[in-house]
Write a protein that holds these residues in place. Structure first.
Motif, PDB file in Angstrom:
ATOM      1  N   PRO A  70     124.724  20.394 -43.189  1.00 48.65           N
ATOM      2  CA  PRO A  70     125.728  19.534 -42.542  1.00 48.65           C
ATOM      3  C   PRO A  70     126.945  20.342 -42.096  1.00 48.65           C
ATOM      4  CG  PRO A  70     125.783  19.231 -44.909  1.00 48.65           C
ATOM      5  CD  PRO A  70     124.640  20.170 -44.628  1.00 48.65           C
ATOM      6  N   LEU A  71     127.436  20.044 -40.919  1.00 49.08           N
ATOM      7  CA  LEU A  71     128.583  20.751 -40.353  1.00 49.08           C
ATOM      8  C   LEU A  71     129.505  19.738 -39.682  1.00 49.08           C
ATOM      9  CD1 LEU A  71     130.041  23.392 -39.388  1.00 49.08           C
ATOM     10  CD2 LEU A  71     128.585  23.270 -37.368  1.00 49.08           C
ATOM     11  N   LYS A  72     130.795  19.815 -40.030  1.00 47.61           N
ATOM     12  CA  LYS A  72     131.814  18.978 -39.386  1.00 47.61           C
ATOM     13  C   LYS A  72     132.858  19.904 -38.775  1.00 47.61           C
ATOM     14  CE  LYS A  72     131.437  15.191 -42.712  1.00 47.61           C
ATOM     15  NZ  LYS A  72     132.152  14.433 -43.756  1.00 47.61           N
ATOM     16  N   LEU A  73     133.282  19.574 -37.559  1.00 46.32           N
ATOM     17  CA  LEU A  73     134.316  20.334 -36.860  1.00 46.32           C
ATOM     18  C   LEU A  73     135.390  19.369 -36.392  1.00 46.32           C
ATOM     19  CD1 LEU A  73     131.910  22.470 -34.678  1.00 46.32           C
ATOM     20  CD2 LEU A  73     133.181  23.267 -36.662  1.00 46.32           C
ATOM     21  N   ASP A  74     136.637  19.808 -36.490  1.00 48.52           N
ATOM     22  CA  ASP A  74     137.767  18.992 -36.058  1.00 48.52           C
ATOM     23  C   ASP A  74     138.854  19.923 -35.529  1.00 48.52           C
ATOM     24  OD1 ASP A  74     139.506  16.900 -35.612  1.00 48.52           O
ATOM     25  OD2 ASP A  74     139.930  16.517 -37.722  1.00 48.52           O
ATOM     26  N   VAL A  75     139.521  19.484 -34.482  1.00 48.29           N
ATOM     27  CA  VAL A  75     140.651  20.236 -33.929  1.00 48.29           C
ATOM     28  C   VAL A  75     141.837  19.270 -33.886  1.00 48.29           C
ATOM     29  CG1 VAL A  75     141.475  21.718 -32.072  1.00 48.29           C
ATOM     30  CG2 VAL A  75     139.022  21.567 -32.539  1.00 48.29           C
ATOM     31  N   PRO A  76     142.560  19.142 -35.005  1.00 47.39           N
ATOM     32  CA  PRO A  76     143.668  18.175 -35.068  1.00 47.39           C
ATOM     33  C   PRO A  76     144.962  18.755 -34.502  1.00 47.39           C
ATOM     34  CG  PRO A  76     143.392  19.220 -37.198  1.00 47.39           C
ATOM     35  CD  PRO A  76     142.326  19.785 -36.297  1.00 47.39           C
ATOM     36  N   GLY A  77     145.903  17.852 -34.213  1.00 45.73           N
ATOM     37  CA  GLY A  77     147.269  18.245 -33.868  1.00 45.73           C
ATOM     38  C   GLY A  77     147.433  18.962 -32.553  1.00 45.73           C
ATOM     39  N   PHE A  83     143.588  19.545 -24.513  1.00 40.09           N
ATOM     40  CA  PHE A  83     142.361  19.010 -25.097  1.00 40.09           C
ATOM     41  C   PHE A  83     141.361  20.145 -25.303  1.00 40.09           C
ATOM     42  CE2 PHE A  83     141.887  18.805 -20.524  1.00 40.09           C
ATOM     43  CZ  PHE A  83     140.586  19.225 -20.298  1.00 40.09           C
ATOM     44  N   VAL A  84     140.318  19.851 -26.036  1.00 43.46           N
ATOM     45  CA  VAL A  84     139.271  20.839 -26.314  1.00 43.46           C
ATOM     46  C   VAL A  84     138.245  20.776 -25.193  1.00 43.46           C
ATOM     47  CG1 VAL A  84     137.465  21.546 -27.919  1.00 43.46           C
ATOM     48  CG2 VAL A  84     139.623  20.652 -28.798  1.00 43.46           C
ATOM     49  N   ARG A  85     138.004  21.913 -24.546  1.00 37.98           N
ATOM     50  CA  ARG A  85     136.983  21.988 -23.493  1.00 37.98           C
ATOM     51  C   ARG A  85     135.599  22.213 -24.085  1.00 37.98           C
ATOM     52  NH1 ARG A  85     139.992  25.945 -19.295  1.00 37.98           N
ATOM     53  NH2 ARG A  85     141.245  24.357 -18.271  1.00 37.98           N
ATOM     54  N   ARG A  86     135.531  23.204 -25.002  1.00 41.19           N
ATOM     55  CA  ARG A  86     134.240  23.570 -25.603  1.00 41.19           C
ATOM     56  C   ARG A  86     134.455  23.989 -27.039  1.00 41.19           C
ATOM     57  NH1 ARG A  86     131.792  28.576 -22.786  1.00 41.19           N
ATOM     58  NH2 ARG A  86     133.928  29.274 -22.937  1.00 41.19           N
ATOM     59  N   ARG A 107     139.182  12.944 -22.733  1.00 42.33           N
ATOM     60  CA  ARG A 107     139.146  11.642 -23.407  1.00 42.33           C
ATOM     61  C   ARG A 107     138.260  11.649 -24.650  1.00 42.33           C
ATOM     62  NH1 ARG A 107     139.011   7.232 -18.537  1.00 42.33           N
ATOM     63  NH2 ARG A 107     140.879   7.991 -17.521  1.00 42.33           N
ATOM     64  N   THR A 108     137.776  12.818 -25.028  1.00 43.66           N
ATOM     65  CA  THR A 108     136.897  12.936 -26.184  1.00 43.66           C
ATOM     66  C   THR A 108     137.686  13.405 -27.388  1.00 43.66           C
ATOM     67  OG1 THR A 108     135.099  13.558 -24.704  1.00 43.66           O
ATOM     68  CG2 THR A 108     134.782  13.998 -27.034  1.00 43.66           C
ATOM     69  N   ALA A 109     137.534  12.724 -28.504  1.00 44.03           N
ATOM     70  CA  ALA A 109     138.181  13.169 -29.742  1.00 44.03           C
ATOM     71  C   ALA A 109     137.504  14.462 -30.191  1.00 44.03           C
ATOM     72  CB  ALA A 109     138.052  12.106 -30.824  1.00 44.03           C
ATOM     73  N   PRO A 110     138.286  15.480 -30.532  1.00 41.44           N
ATOM     74  CA  PRO A 110     137.686  16.764 -30.908  1.00 41.44           C
ATOM     75  C   PRO A 110     137.183  16.776 -32.356  1.00 41.44           C
ATOM     76  CG  PRO A 110     140.058  16.946 -30.925  1.00 41.44           C
ATOM     77  CD  PRO A 110     139.738  15.555 -30.468  1.00 41.44           C
ATOM     78  N   GLU A 129     137.651  26.333 -27.373  1.00 40.21           N
ATOM     79  CA  GLU A 129     138.382  26.674 -26.162  1.00 40.21           C
ATOM     80  C   GLU A 129     139.219  25.462 -25.773  1.00 40.21           C
ATOM     81  OE1 GLU A 129     137.790  27.829 -21.443  1.00 40.21           O
ATOM     82  OE2 GLU A 129     136.048  27.216 -22.621  1.00 40.21           O
ATOM     83  N   LEU A 130     140.536  25.662 -25.683  1.00 37.62           N
ATOM     84  CA  LEU A 130     141.436  24.573 -25.315  1.00 37.62           C
ATOM     85  C   LEU A 130     141.690  24.587 -23.812  1.00 37.62           C
ATOM     86  CD1 LEU A 130     144.018  24.742 -28.239  1.00 37.62           C
ATOM     87  CD2 LEU A 130     141.822  23.558 -28.130  1.00 37.62           C
ATOM     88  N   SER A 131     142.184  23.480 -23.299  1.00 38.17           N
ATOM     89  CA  SER A 131     142.436  23.346 -21.868  1.00 38.17           C
ATOM     90  C   SER A 131     143.548  24.275 -21.372  1.00 38.17           C
ATOM     91  CB  SER A 131     142.783  21.897 -21.522  1.00 38.17           C
ATOM     92  OG  SER A 131     143.946  21.491 -22.220  1.00 38.17           O
TER      93      SER A 131
END
Length: 152
Positions: A70-77, A83-86, A107-110, A129-131
């Protein structure tokens, strides 16, 4: 004995010629080492450095079965308009170092949750990669008791 028509003979000849002249695709050379992982990360970032932080990776430090980790990824704050591109996930010891690339939009939650296969105990690296053109990373060491991706 059946006679072969001229059209059939030409078709057989063209097929044989195609088999002889077409080169088979080069077999992909599989390298399971840190250098292959670094090359895959450089290709993902275009050679830019990924600063540690901003991306939170949650993967158990001990995985009993490498077939389904299992793997969870989050880019908060993230700031306004950023926004997160990739997000790319890379590993050291799987046959191919790039595990997954996730394409996200404004519009996608990271936040992503998935399962990955792990060939052996190794270090997992996630790059976001951020915008604004920056890259951020997180790493985690994982011990795998029953490996997946067994070769030979």
């Amino acid at each position: 004995m059946t006679a072969v028509s001229r059209r059939s003979a030409l078709g057989i000849g063209a097929g044989a010629l195609a088999l002889v002249t077409v080169k088979p695709a080069a077999a992909q050379f599989v390298r399971k080492d840190g250098a292959a992982t670094l090359e895959a990360i450089r290709a993902f970032t275009g050679g830019k450095e990924a600063a540690p932080g901003k991306i939170v990776m949650d993967i158990p430090p001990l995985v009993e079965n490498g077939n389904s980790a299992p793997l969870k990824l989050d880019v908060p704050g993230l700031g306004d308009g950023v926004f997160v591109r990739r997000i790319g996930v890379f590993n050291e010891k799987n046959p191919l170092p790039e595990t997954v690339t996730l394409h996200l939009g404004p519009r996608t939650a990271p936040r992503v949750q998935t399962r990955i296969r792990l060939a052996d105990s190794q270090t997992i690296t996630a790059i976001a990669e951020l915008s604004d053109g920056t890259f951020h990373s997180a790493t985690a060491d994982v011990i795998v008791t029953l490996a997946a991706c067994v070769e030979g």
